[in-house]
Design an enzyme around this catalytic site. Structure first.
Site, PDB file in Angstrom:
ATOM      1  CB  CYS A 124       2.402   0.076   2.571  1.00 17.09           C
ATOM      2  SG  CYS A 124       1.492   1.235   1.627  1.00 17.09           S
TER       3      CYS A 124
ATOM      4  CE  LYS B 137       1.074  -1.027   6.218  1.00 18.94           C
ATOM      5  NZ  LYS B 137       0.077  -1.028   5.238  1.00 18.94           N
TER       6      LYS B 137
ATOM      7  CD  GLU C 297       0.477  -3.057   1.604  1.00 16.15           C
ATOM      8  OE1 GLU C 297       0.478  -2.921   2.770  1.00 16.15           O
ATOM      9  OE2 GLU C 297       0.580  -1.973   0.646  1.00 16.15           O
TER      10      GLU C 297
END
Length: 271
Positions: free
Chosen positions: A150, A109, A40
């Site tokens: 994540c 995300k 990331e």
């Protein structure tokens, strides 16, 4: 399918980060990798103050480099994530490139990292970033793969949606910290693998104790039985995990959980 998990250092020098990523991709290909995964924010410090200034729109430096390396090396590249600019918005976005350098997938995300752990980490991605809204999978000659970033991985529904689409492995560029990492990193990757009877692969930046945000590291590959195949320490490393995707079929056949029809199992009644 051989996966290279590239746990690289991330500095304040974007060009240097891109050079490091490209060098590691070349090494991964030389070691027989079919797919290589970056962490990331691989080219940007994980800091709200940096996201917009390091961000790039379509045709940006990092995106060109990843596409070019994928084509040159004939290697699938999961490009970690980077700050993507679109209009006045900034997204935390992962781009996946195929063996010809073509864009296979883009995942923005969905679940922004907004936490305030008492006595531990506080961070609010939403101060700078905008959320995505998609379930993301992509196709390879090895089958369907899933992709998230994540904090997305904490939400079981997203992982289940990917696997119901046929995902056999979920790739997760991530940067857990020194509060959440020791507590939940390995637990979550093993849990999602068992829940969804798939491989899970998480790739973190290497730990830098001098950074404003200290990543946990410990990049990891887990099989559908929940067994840890490979796990790094905190420092710079590239791990190689050979994922026998026939194991997904075998475990799903032996324990038919994912394929079970929920409406056949539970009677729904109105209260």
């Amino acid at each position: 399918m051989r996966a290279a998990l590239i746990q690289m250092p991330v500095t304040e020098d974007k060009g240097k980060n891109i050079e490091t990523a490209c060098r590691r991709l070349q090494e991964a290909k030389a070691r027989g990798a079919d797919i290589a995964v970056l962490p990331e924010m691989f080219c940007c410090p994980y800091d709200n103050a940096c996201f917009r200034s390091y961000g790039e729109a379509e045709g940006g430096e990092a995106r060109r480099a990843l596409s070019g390396m994928a084509a040159e090396l004939e290697l699938y590249v999961v490009g970690g994530s980077l700050p993507e600019l679109e209009g006045d918005r900034v997204y935390n976005t992962s781009f996946v490139y195929g063996r010809k350098g073509e864009l296979l997938a883009r995942h923005r995300k969905v679940h922004l990292f907004d936490i305030d752990v008492e006595g531990g980490q506080r961070f609010k991605e939403s101060d700078t970033l905008s959320p995505g809204n998609a379930v993301t999978t992509f196709e390879t000659e090895f089958g369907t793969m899933g992709l998230c970033v994540c904090f997305d991985f904490r939400f079981e529904e997203l992982a289940r949606c990917m696997c119901l689409r046929g995902a056999r492995c979920i790739f997760v560029p991530a940067a857990f910290n020194m509060t959440t990492g020791p507590a939940h990193w390995e637990l979550l990757f093993r849990q999602r693998a068992v829940d969804n009877q798939c491989f899970t692969v998480g790739v973190s930046p290497a730990r830098d104790e001098t950074a404003s945000y200290v990543a946990y590291g410990h990049s990891i590959a887990v099989d559908p039985w929940g067994s840890v195949l490979r796990q790094a320490g905190s420092g710079e490393a590239t791990l190689y995990a050979d994922l026998d995707l026939r194991r997904v079929d075998a475990i799903r056949r032996q324990l038919p959980i994912l394929s079970a029809r929920r409406e056949d199992l539970y009677e729904v009644r109105e209260l």
